[in-house]
Structures are given as C-alpha cells and as structure tokens.
Scaffold this active site. Sequence first.
Site, short mmCIF file in Angstrom:
data_model
loop_
_atom_site.label_atom_id
_atom_site.label_comp_id
_atom_site.label_asym_id
_atom_site.label_seq_id
_atom_site.Cartn_x
_atom_site.Cartn_y
_atom_site.Cartn_z
N SER A 139 7.79 -3.80 -7.55
CA SER A 139 9.16 -4.53 -8.29
C SER A 139 9.85 -3.21 -9.00
O SER A 139 9.14 -2.50 -9.65
CB SER A 139 8.82 -5.62 -8.97
OG SER A 139 9.83 -6.39 -9.51
N TYR A 152 4.85 -9.96 -16.55
CA TYR A 152 5.20 -9.70 -14.96
C TYR A 152 5.25 -8.35 -14.97
O TYR A 152 4.93 -7.65 -13.94
CB TYR A 152 6.20 -10.75 -14.66
CG TYR A 152 6.75 -10.23 -13.11
CD1 TYR A 152 5.77 -10.72 -12.15
CD2 TYR A 152 7.86 -9.77 -12.83
CE1 TYR A 152 6.03 -10.26 -10.76
CE2 TYR A 152 8.38 -9.48 -11.58
CZ TYR A 152 7.41 -9.78 -10.65
OH TYR A 152 7.74 -9.50 -9.20
P1 NDP Z 1 7.65 -15.98 -2.53
O1 NDP Z 1 7.25 -16.73 -3.71
O2 NDP Z 1 8.77 -16.42 -1.45
O3 NDP Z 1 6.46 -15.52 -1.69
C1 NDP Z 1 5.22 -15.38 -2.38
C2 NDP Z 1 4.04 -15.16 -1.49
O4 NDP Z 1 2.93 -14.78 -2.10
C3 NDP Z 1 3.87 -16.62 -0.73
O5 NDP Z 1 3.39 -16.23 0.76
C4 NDP Z 1 2.52 -16.99 -1.20
O6 NDP Z 1 1.84 -17.72 -0.31
C5 NDP Z 1 1.72 -15.87 -1.72
N1 NDP Z 1 1.04 -16.06 -2.98
C6 NDP Z 1 1.18 -16.49 -4.26
N2 NDP Z 1 0.06 -16.60 -4.76
C7 NDP Z 1 -0.88 -16.32 -3.97
C8 NDP Z 1 -2.22 -16.42 -4.12
N3 NDP Z 1 -2.94 -16.92 -5.31
N4 NDP Z 1 -3.21 -16.49 -3.04
C9 NDP Z 1 -2.47 -15.68 -1.90
N5 NDP Z 1 -1.16 -15.70 -1.66
C10 NDP Z 1 -0.54 -16.09 -2.72
O7 NDP Z 1 8.27 -14.62 -3.19
P2 NDP Z 1 8.62 -13.12 -2.35
O8 NDP Z 1 8.67 -13.19 -1.08
O9 NDP Z 1 9.86 -12.91 -3.38
O10 NDP Z 1 7.30 -12.21 -3.20
C11 NDP Z 1 6.72 -11.37 -2.32
C12 NDP Z 1 6.39 -10.12 -3.47
O11 NDP Z 1 7.43 -9.41 -3.74
C13 NDP Z 1 5.58 -10.55 -4.70
O12 NDP Z 1 4.51 -9.49 -5.08
C14 NDP Z 1 6.73 -10.34 -5.76
O13 NDP Z 1 6.24 -10.03 -6.90
C15 NDP Z 1 7.33 -9.24 -4.96
N6 NDP Z 1 9.07 -9.36 -5.50
C16 NDP Z 1 9.73 -10.24 -5.45
C17 NDP Z 1 11.20 -9.92 -5.95
C18 NDP Z 1 12.29 -11.21 -6.01
O14 NDP Z 1 12.99 -11.04 -6.73
N7 NDP Z 1 11.98 -12.34 -5.15
C19 NDP Z 1 11.42 -8.62 -6.35
C20 NDP Z 1 10.47 -7.66 -6.41
C21 NDP Z 1 9.21 -7.95 -6.08
P3 NDP Z 1 0.85 -19.11 -0.48
O15 NDP Z 1 1.69 -19.90 -1.68
O16 NDP Z 1 1.06 -19.82 0.84
O17 NDP Z 1 -0.13 -18.59 -0.88
C1 8X3 Z 2 11.26 -9.69 -9.07
C2 8X3 Z 2 12.58 -8.90 -9.44
O1 8X3 Z 2 14.10 -8.80 -11.75
O2 8X3 Z 2 12.91 -10.87 -11.28
O3 8X3 Z 2 10.36 -8.54 -9.01
O4 8X3 Z 2 11.64 -8.99 -12.08
S1 8X3 Z 2 12.66 -9.62 -11.41
#
Ligand code: NDP
Ligand code: 8X3
Length: 251
Positions: A139, A152
């Site tokens: 991220s 985080y």
């Molecule tokens: P979502 O909440 O849409 O997706 C998160 C995914 O992670 C889901 O598929 C969920 O599946 C899975 N997950 C969460 N906890 C667990 C667990 N304990 N075991 C297995 N699977 C898990 O978020 P994003 O798609 O945005 O996030 C994906 C990645 O991108 C993360 O690592 C996040 O930190 C990162 N990210 C996101 C940003 C944003 O602004 N959205 C920016 C930068 C990075 P399920 O609940 O079915 O298990």
């Molecule tokens: C997710 C983006 O700005 O919420 O990693 O940390 S932010």
Amino acid sequence: MKDKVALITGATSGIGRATAYEFAKHEIKLILCGRRQERLDTIREALKKQTKVHTLNFDVRDKDGVLKAINDLPEDFRGIDILINNAGNAHGLDPIQNGNLDDWDAMLDINVKGLLYVSKAIIPQMTERQSGHIINIGSSAGKEVYPNGNVYCASKHAVVAVTEGMRIDLNPFGIKVGSVNPGLVETEFSQVRFKGASIANKAYKGYKALQAEDVADVIYFAVSRPAHVNIADVLMFCTAQASATIVKKEL
Ligand code: NDP
Ligand code: 8X3
C-alpha cells in the site's frame, strides 16, 4: 501466460477478485482463496468458461489450515507459477492512544503473518523448480505513515520489508518478487476499516479513486513481462491523490 497457475489470496472482493477476472482473460489457471465460499463459488461459475478455477477456503491466520489447503491441492493445480499475496484489510482508524487491541491483532496477523504463512506453503516448490513469481500487495501506507494509520501503516511497511527480503533471499533461485502499492482504491476496504459505519461511504466521495481493475491491470502487466524483467516495486495513486493526506476533492 496461458496455462500458468496463479494463486490469489483475498479473491472474494476488490483487488483480488478483479485480478482473478483479468488473469482469466489470459487463460491463467486460478486458485482463488478467501473465507466467503459462496463468493468463491460465484466467481468460479463466472470464470469457468475462460479458464480452470479451483477454490480454497481458509483464513490466512490459520497456519495449519493454510498449509493443509495448499498441500492438498489437486494434481492440476499443484505447480504454482504465480502467487498474489493480496488478502488484507485495515481495521480501525484511531490514534495510537485509543487503538483497539483486536484491530491491531487482526492487521498484523492477517496482513503480515498471513502473507508469510501462504508464502511459506508455496516458496519450497518454487525454489525446487527454480522459477516462480510472487507479488505482494502492499500500500502507499507502506511508504508513508499518516495520522491514525499507525498499525495499518506498520503492517504495510512490513509487507514492503518482507518483499525486499524475499527478493534478496530468492534471488539465487531465479524467482521474481515484487510489490504493488496502491493509494486509495474503491473496494470493500473502507467498509471493513470502519466496521460498516456510515463514515465508510464517504471514503471515495468527491473524487475518482482507483478502481480494483486499475490495480489488476498493473498486476497483470507485472506478471506478463519477459523472463528477464522483474517489476520490483510500484507505487500508484489516482490522479486526485498526491500523498497519503493530499487528495483533491470536489465536494
Ligand atoms: P477488500 O476488503 O475488498 O478485500 C479484502 C480481501 O481480503 C477479501 O477478499 C477478503 O476475503 C480477504 N481477507 C481479509 N481477511 C482475510 C483473512 N483473515 N483470511 C483470508 N482472506 C482474508 O479490500 P481490497 O481489495 O481493497 O484489499 C486487498 C488488498 O489491497 C489488501 O491487502 C489491502 O490492504 C490492499 N490495499 C487496499 C487499498 C484500498 O484503498 N482499498 C489501497 C492499498 C492497498 P474474505 O473476507 O472472503 O476472507
Ligand atoms: C489503503 C490506502 O490510504 O487507506 O492501503 O491507507 S489507505
């Protein structure tokens, strides 16, 4: 890329799901992981005409469950060429003095230790074959700490450090390792961070955030480079975002 096997964690939503759809277009065989089996089933149904899909249901915090699920993969899916370590979330947005211990545990256990457990289950077959590609989804929070982001941000700084460590240690085996580090992406992320509270709906208002598909495009670009090219580290923002705290909003 046809017939390569990719394992994607967090494939039930957001960036992971969009990556599954993007990879399916290129006939990459998919192992899709998550805790919500009904979503995995829906995605498998949607993609099965384009490619072979296998689903694995585990919580990345469950060390034994992770190892067992990956060790028990059917023959067709045993050789994993590409690992996308994507599962993760933010839990809470509180100043450190008010932080919730369960939120801290969740972020460190899922975003850092979960990523390590999944990697540990897959790296030995990659070192054995002397090939493979690992992309960790970090991220912008892994590059820059922002107010109330504390744990985080720490978890995502750890992802960046683990990525660099993997790239160094796996270098003798010809394994590619890189990270993709997005800023604000419009997914279920904010619903999880704010536990469904109405403030979550405001996170992507007044500007055009990155979409999950934008990140999936970059992930596919990284995995589809020639053998001698490794995309080591990508930082990507939407145009409206300049840094963790500077976002141009029209409200
Ligand atoms: P979502 O909440 O849409 O997706 C998160 C995914 O992670 C889901 O598929 C969920 O599946 C899975 N997950 C969460 N906890 C667990 C667990 N304990 N075991 C297995 N699977 C898990 O978020 P994003 O798609 O945005 O996030 C994906 C990645 O991108 C993360 O690592 C996040 O930190 C990162 N990210 C996101 C940003 C944003 O602004 N959205 C920016 C930068 C990075 P399920 O609940 O079915 O298990
Ligand atoms: C997710 C983006 O700005 O919420 O990693 O940390 S932010």
